[in-house]
Structure formats: structure tokens, C-alpha cells
Design a protein around this motif. Structure first.
Motif, mmCIF file in Angstrom:
data_model
loop_
_atom_site.group_PDB
_atom_site.id
_atom_site.type_symbol
_atom_site.label_atom_id
_atom_site.label_comp_id
_atom_site.label_asym_id
_atom_site.label_seq_id
_atom_site.Cartn_x
_atom_site.Cartn_y
_atom_site.Cartn_z
ATOM 1 N N PHE A 193 -14.504 9.474 1.221
ATOM 2 C CA PHE A 193 -15.815 9.046 1.080
ATOM 3 C C PHE A 193 -16.106 7.765 0.573
ATOM 4 C CE2 PHE A 193 -15.750 13.976 2.012
ATOM 5 C CZ PHE A 193 -16.834 14.116 3.455
ATOM 6 N N PHE A 194 -15.458 7.213 -0.473
ATOM 7 C CA PHE A 194 -15.505 6.377 -0.964
ATOM 8 C C PHE A 194 -15.030 5.179 -0.779
ATOM 9 C CE2 PHE A 194 -17.584 9.488 -3.987
ATOM 10 C CZ PHE A 194 -18.145 8.896 -4.317
ATOM 11 N N VAL A 195 -13.930 5.192 0.166
ATOM 12 C CA VAL A 195 -12.492 4.305 0.309
ATOM 13 C C VAL A 195 -13.539 3.307 1.152
ATOM 14 C CG1 VAL A 195 -11.057 5.499 0.739
ATOM 15 C CG2 VAL A 195 -12.147 5.284 2.454
ATOM 16 N N HIS A 196 -13.186 1.821 1.270
ATOM 17 C CA HIS A 196 -12.956 0.481 2.256
ATOM 18 C C HIS A 196 -12.160 0.382 2.837
ATOM 19 C CE1 HIS A 196 -17.241 0.343 -0.801
ATOM 20 N NE2 HIS A 196 -16.546 0.840 -1.369
ATOM 21 N N ALA A 197 -12.775 -0.535 3.867
ATOM 22 C CA ALA A 197 -11.133 -0.388 4.666
ATOM 23 C C ALA A 197 -10.645 -1.627 4.054
ATOM 24 C CB ALA A 197 -11.593 -1.398 6.296
ATOM 25 N N ASP A 198 -11.125 -2.752 3.429
ATOM 26 C CA ASP A 198 -11.237 -4.089 3.088
ATOM 27 C C ASP A 198 -9.963 -4.105 1.898
ATOM 28 O OD1 ASP A 198 -12.752 -5.077 4.910
ATOM 29 O OD2 ASP A 198 -14.430 -5.799 3.233
ATOM 30 N N ASN A 199 -10.170 -2.853 1.177
ATOM 31 C CA ASN A 199 -8.998 -2.020 0.292
ATOM 32 C C ASN A 199 -7.430 -2.207 1.126
ATOM 33 O OD1 ASN A 199 -11.455 -2.780 -1.556
ATOM 34 N ND2 ASN A 199 -11.429 -0.445 -1.907
ATOM 35 N N PHE A 200 -6.979 -1.709 1.679
ATOM 36 C CA PHE A 200 -5.969 -1.187 2.748
ATOM 37 C C PHE A 200 -5.208 -2.653 2.832
ATOM 38 C CE2 PHE A 200 -8.514 2.419 3.753
ATOM 39 C CZ PHE A 200 -8.227 3.424 3.581
ATOM 40 N N GLY A 201 -5.541 -3.572 2.752
ATOM 41 C CA GLY A 201 -4.415 -4.711 3.368
ATOM 42 C C GLY A 201 -3.978 -4.609 4.609
ATOM 43 N N PRO A 202 -2.872 -5.957 4.343
ATOM 44 C CA PRO A 202 -2.589 -5.727 5.664
ATOM 45 C C PRO A 202 -1.554 -4.424 6.140
ATOM 46 C CG PRO A 202 -1.317 -6.862 4.365
ATOM 47 C CD PRO A 202 -2.616 -6.557 3.184
ATOM 48 N N PHE A 203 -1.270 -4.826 7.344
ATOM 49 C CA PHE A 203 0.007 -3.201 7.780
ATOM 50 C C PHE A 203 1.310 -3.200 7.777
ATOM 51 C CE2 PHE A 203 2.281 -1.121 11.321
ATOM 52 C CZ PHE A 203 2.168 0.552 10.995
ATOM 53 N N ASN A 204 1.676 -4.979 7.796
ATOM 54 C CA ASN A 204 2.988 -4.689 6.818
ATOM 55 C C ASN A 204 3.230 -6.346 6.354
ATOM 56 O OD1 ASN A 204 5.223 -5.763 6.600
ATOM 57 N ND2 ASN A 204 5.727 -5.271 9.138
ATOM 58 N N ALA A 205 3.360 -6.109 4.860
ATOM 59 C CA ALA A 205 3.031 -6.950 4.157
ATOM 60 C C ALA A 205 4.306 -8.242 3.969
ATOM 61 C CB ALA A 205 2.596 -6.545 2.858
ATOM 62 N N THR A 206 5.683 -7.279 4.241
ATOM 63 C CA THR A 206 6.639 -8.275 4.484
ATOM 64 C C THR A 206 6.894 -8.948 5.451
ATOM 65 O OG1 THR A 206 7.873 -6.226 5.883
ATOM 66 C CG2 THR A 206 7.012 -5.735 3.350
ATOM 67 N N SER A 207 8.161 -9.184 5.393
ATOM 68 C CA SER A 207 8.424 -10.378 6.262
ATOM 69 C C SER A 207 9.927 -9.261 7.284
ATOM 70 C CB SER A 207 9.497 -11.670 5.733
ATOM 71 O OG SER A 207 10.308 -11.454 5.053
ATOM 72 N N ASP A 208 9.838 -8.404 6.950
ATOM 73 C CA ASP A 208 10.475 -7.757 7.675
ATOM 74 C C ASP A 208 10.043 -7.019 8.895
ATOM 75 O OD1 ASP A 208 12.835 -6.111 8.703
ATOM 76 O OD2 ASP A 208 13.070 -5.146 6.738
ATOM 77 N N SER A 209 10.365 -6.499 9.591
ATOM 78 C CA SER A 209 9.820 -5.414 11.499
ATOM 79 C C SER A 209 8.937 -4.151 10.534
ATOM 80 C CB SER A 209 11.330 -5.770 12.147
ATOM 81 O OG SER A 209 11.707 -4.702 11.774
ATOM 82 N N VAL A 210 8.446 -3.486 11.715
ATOM 83 C CA VAL A 210 7.381 -2.738 11.220
ATOM 84 C C VAL A 210 8.900 -1.511 10.979
ATOM 85 C CG1 VAL A 210 6.063 -0.619 12.125
ATOM 86 C CG2 VAL A 210 5.490 -3.485 12.216
ATOM 87 N N PRO A 211 9.855 -1.274 12.080
ATOM 88 C CA PRO A 211 10.855 -0.061 11.408
ATOM 89 C C PRO A 211 11.317 -0.511 10.508
ATOM 90 C CG PRO A 211 10.836 -0.733 13.480
ATOM 91 C CD PRO A 211 10.210 -1.649 13.113
ATOM 92 N N GLY A 212 11.932 -1.891 9.795
ATOM 93 C CA GLY A 212 12.609 -1.830 8.371
ATOM 94 C C GLY A 212 11.711 -1.798 7.850
ATOM 95 N N ALA A 213 10.260 -2.445 6.958
ATOM 96 C CA ALA A 213 9.365 -2.067 6.359
ATOM 97 C C ALA A 213 9.394 -0.766 6.625
ATOM 98 C CB ALA A 213 8.615 -2.406 6.554
ATOM 99 N N VAL A 214 9.277 0.319 7.238
ATOM 100 C CA VAL A 214 8.779 1.768 7.768
ATOM 101 C C VAL A 214 10.129 2.532 6.698
ATOM 102 C CG1 VAL A 214 9.148 4.438 8.313
ATOM 103 C CG2 VAL A 214 7.535 2.057 9.429
ATOM 104 N N ALA A 215 11.908 2.177 6.702
ATOM 105 C CA ALA A 215 12.426 2.569 6.404
ATOM 106 C C ALA A 215 12.228 2.082 4.465
ATOM 107 C CB ALA A 215 14.265 1.879 7.136
ATOM 108 N N ALA A 216 12.379 1.167 4.903
ATOM 109 C CA ALA A 216 12.645 0.673 3.120
ATOM 110 C C ALA A 216 11.891 0.745 2.212
ATOM 111 C CB ALA A 216 12.394 -1.171 2.410
ATOM 112 N N SER A 217 10.220 2.009 3.005
ATOM 113 C CA SER A 217 9.281 2.105 2.309
ATOM 114 C C SER A 217 9.005 3.611 1.968
ATOM 115 C CB SER A 217 7.821 1.674 2.641
ATOM 116 O OG SER A 217 7.789 1.888 4.202
#
Length: 465
Positions: A193-217
Motif C-alpha cells: 500500500f506504500f509502493v511508488h511506481a517511480d521506485n521500481f526503475g527500468p524493467f531491464n537495466a542491463t545491456s543484455d536481452s530480456v531472456p539473458g537478464a532473466v537467466a542471469a538474475s
């Protein structure tokens, strides 16, 4: 070892696996009922992960939340897999026993050695995770000596508790799980109930592809789900393990996944992205954002310390029981097979505590900012090897059993669970990265001379087939 039959897919009939050397099994007291076994699973899963990893995966962006969701599904599949395998071999040392029965002693040894390595490396990483939250309670001012002493205390106190016996371990797990689960769930729900959308930051903050970022994280986040196999590894201590192991594994995993997903979303939405990536106590920062002061963060820091120390209590037991099972077959040094009056293999406790101490010492002399991440990735590799081999063992038994008369629906269900568990484990090994796989392989291959020595000294009449 029994021949596979129609019980592989659809029966609760089990086979009590005796040591392959012919050594009679020591009488074991069944110490864990469903509640204690579920608490063991949940207590080992919810340890340092939820408290330390939001900061570790923040640099990947909110794509790591997607990775968390994928891991939650995969962890439940693993829980189902271990429940099925425990029906076949309801004995202590599950992830060693399954590959051993299917593929022989060398596969069993590799699984046991890899899992044991994962345990003591993970124990060191958990002890290091205590430091950030202790700093909230008692400022350590960046003094590496004090930080190292705190980490060592977090390691050795639960190690000492393990010598009191498995009944005490189960009691500690129930108490510590309740103490951490209730406040974490409250924070995870109220915090939304206290979250702010601006705090989430970018969806993919890496230079890798989305599948690559998902696998690495996901490779990092797997650390927070290690422990799903706890009831299977300790099956020899569980009441009615053929039924209880599967139920406890699934219930503990589902409860942990609920807290993880809600808690991680809350932390990402409460703490600004840049601050979160640098935080040493992200959950405490999240609570401070809710309360607008520091008392909330202090309270959650106390919960975090209790949680991680309780998790260490269970992981030290796991680290002792896996080599215990292998040592009874002559596939680990003999001292690991000795059990104290409390039912805990004492030498195994000493060994993991000493090795964990060495890693902690290296952590505070070689760079604490990077060593935690390295330790986590090594545990991902060494933890996934026994997962991979256990899934392969289930596929093997299902392939053998498919020649018998079994219900197609049950066979198809078990095949899907085993195949997806194998694919998931393989994907995580790949996502751990070249460095972690390289270092993990070195740890794994370092055990081969041990296996060669032990097998060479065995009497041929007593050697495992």
C-alpha cells in the motif's frame, strides 16, 4: 536396490535403501512430523535470500521479478519431484541416494560432493548476510575485523546447537520460522500500500536481452530457493517419509514463494532503485520507508538476524547428513558416518563449520563487496548438479517403469515434472555464468581424487555395485 515396477509412478510403496557396503543401518529416531518437516523446508528456504538478494538483483531491473515468478513455479516442480523420489527411497541423504540407485556409486558421489560443497559455501554466504543487518542494530562502522567476528558468531552458534540433536534442530526451526514468517508476511502485504511506481526503475537495466537478464538474475535468485530439498535430504528423520516428505516440500515451497514474491515487490516499490542496488539491508530500508523513521528498520533487522541464524541451524544439519549417507556406503571419509547421541553426525558439523570459517576469512580479506555474489553463484552451480542428477534418476526409473503396466496419466504427469525439473536445473547452470561454472567445476572435480582413494581402499566384496 530394487527393480522398477508399476509403483514408480502411482504408488506410495517405498524401498528402504540400505548402505551399499552392507553395513547395517544405525537405528534412527524419527524426529520430524509434518509441521517440523515443513518448518525445516521453509526455514531453510527463507533465510538470507529475501533479506540480501533484492539488492543483489536490483542492477538487473524489475525483470528480476519475472525471474522470481519463474523460479517459484520451478521450485514447486522440484518439490513434487523430490516427493516422488522420497517415496522410492525414504532415507537420509536423498539427493545422493537417488543418483546412486539409478546410475551407480560415482554418480552418487558426485551428487553428494557437489551438494556438500553447496552447503558449506552457502553457510558462509548466509553468515556474511547477517553482517549487514547486524550493522543496523549495532553499527560496525565498516570495520572488517568486527564484521568477520559477527559472521563467525552467526556460523558457530547454530553449529553448537546442532550438537544438541535433531529434536532441538526441529524445535528451533519451528520457532525461528514463525518468528520470521509472520512479520515478513505483514511487511509484504502492508508494504504494497506504500509502493511508488517511480521506485521500481527500468524493467531491464542491463545491456543484455530480456531472456539473458532473466537467466542471469534467476541464477542469483536460486540461492533464495535452495532448501526445497531439505525434507528429502533428512527423510530418515521424518515420520512417514513416503507421504510427509512430498507434502512438507510442497507446503514449505508454496509458503516461501508467497512471501518472496510479495516481499520482493514491496521492497522494489518502497526503496528507490539506485538506493536499493547499494543497500546492505534492503528490507530494513523498505520498512523505514513505510514508518518514516528508523524503529521499523531496526525491528526488521532483528527479524532478519533471527531468520538467517535459524536458517543456518537447518543448513548445518543438511551439510552433515548428506556426507553421512555417502560415508555409510564408503563413498565419503569414514568419520562423516559417526553419529552422536543427539542423532547428528558430529564430524560433518565440524567440517562444514571449519570450511565456512575459511571462506568467511577470505571474504573479509579479499573484498566483501564482491565475494558474497561470487559465493552465491557458486552455490547455484553446485546446488543444481544434484538437482540435475536427481531429475535424471527419476527419468531413468520412469523409462524403466514405462515397460510395465502403469496408468498413462500418472506416467505422463511424472515425466513432465521430471523433464521440466531437469531443463530448469540445466538452464540455471547456464545462467550462473562462465566464472561461476568454472569455479564450481573446480570444486566438483576436486572431489574425484577423494573418490578414487576411497574406492581403491575398499574391499571388493564390500564395494558398491
Amino acid at each position: 536396490m530394487t527393480a522398477p515396477d508399476s509403483t514408480v509412478s502411482d504408488s506410495t510403496e517405498s524401498t528402504e535403501a540400505a548402505p551399499l557396503t552392507g553395513t547395517p543401518a544405525a537405528p534412527r529416531r524419527r524426529s520430524f512430523g509434518l509441521v517440523a518437516a515443513t518448518a525445516l523446508v521453509m526455514g531453510n528456504i527463507i533465510g538470507g535470500g529475501i533479506f540480501a538478494l533484492p539488492s543483489a538483483v536490483a542492477p538487473y531491473g524489475t525483470v528480476s521479478l519475472l525471474a522470481f515468478a519463474v523460479l517459484s513455479v520451478a521450485a514447486v516442480l522440484l518439490a513434487l519431484l523430490f516427493g516422488k523420489l522420497a517415496r522410492r527411497s525414504p532415507v537420509t541423504g536423498g539427493l545422493y541416494v537417488y543418483p546412486r540407485d539409478a546410475f551407480g556409486p560415482f554418480a552418487g558421489f558426485l551428487s553428494a560432493w557437489s551438494y556438500w560443497t553447496m552447503c558449506w559455501v552457502s553457510i558462509a554466504a548466509l553468515a556474511v548476510a547477517v553482517v549487514g543487518y547486524t550493522d543496523v542494530l549495532i553499527p560496525l562502522h565498516g570495520n572488517h575485523l568486527l564484521e568477520g567476528l559477527v559472521a563467525l558468531a552467526a556460523l558457530w552458534l547454530p553449529a553448537a546447537a546442532n550438537f544438541a540433536g535433531t529434536r532441538w534442530v526441529g524445535a528451533v526451526q519451528i520457532v525461528s520460522t514463525v518468528l520470521k514468517f509472520v512479520p515478513l508476511l505483514l511487511v509484504a502485504t502492508v508494504g504494497l500500500f506504500f509502493v511508488h511506481a517511480d521506485n521500481f526503475g527500468p524493467f531491464n537495466a542491463t545491456s543484455d536481452s530480456v531472456p539473458g537478464a532473466v537467466a542471469a538474475s534467476a541464477a542469483l535468485l536460486l540461492y533464495s530457493f535452495l532448501g526445497v530439498e531439505s525434507a528429502a535430504v533428512s527423510a530418515g528423520e521424518v515420520d512417514d517419509p513416503e507421504r510427509t516428505v512430498g507434502r512438507a516440500s510442497v507446503l514449505g515451497t508454496l509458503g516461501s514463494a508467497l512471501v518472496y514474491l510479495l516481499g520482493t515487490v514491496a521492497v522494489f516499490g518502497l526503496v528507490p532503485h539506485e538506493q536499493l542496488a547499494k543497500s546492505g539491508a534492503p528490507f530494513a530500508d523498505a520498512v523505514n520507508a513505510i514508518t518514516g523513521g528508523h524503529w521499523g528498520g531496526t525491528a526488521i533487522a532483528l527479524v532478519a538476524v533471527v531468520s538467517i541464524v535459524g536458517c543456518l541451524n537447518g543448513w548445518i544439519l543438511m551439510a552433515a547428513q548428506m556426507p553421512y549417507a555417502a560415508a555409510r556406503d564408503g563413498l565419503f571419509p569414514a568419520p562423516f558416518a559417526k553419529v552422536g547421541k543427539g542423532g547428528v553426525p558430529g564430524f560433518g558439523v565440524w567440517a562444514c563449520a571449519v570450511l565456512g570459517t575459511v571462506l568467511i576469512a577470505l571474504n573479509y580479506t579479499a573484498g566483501p563487496d564482491t565475494t558474497f555474489r561470487i559465493l552465491v553463484l557458486i552455490t547455484t552451480f553446485t546446488g543444481c548438479v544434484p538437482y540435475l542428477l536427481s531429475a535424471a534418476a527419476q527419468l531413468y526409473w520412469l523409462a524403466r517403469g514405462s515397460r510395465a503396466q502403469v496408468r498413462p496419466a500418472g506416467l505422463a504427469r511424472d515425466l513432465i515434472v521430471a523433464a521440466l525439473s531437469f531443463a530448469f536445473s540445466f538452464w540455471l547452470i547456464a545462467g550462473a555464468g562462465y566464472a561461476a561454472v568454472y569455479q564450481g567445476v573446480l570444486f566438483l572435480f576436486a572431489g574425484i581424487p577423494v573418490y578414487v582413494w576411497l574406492r581403491g581402499r575398499q574391499d571388493p566384496a564390500e564395494a558398491p555395485a
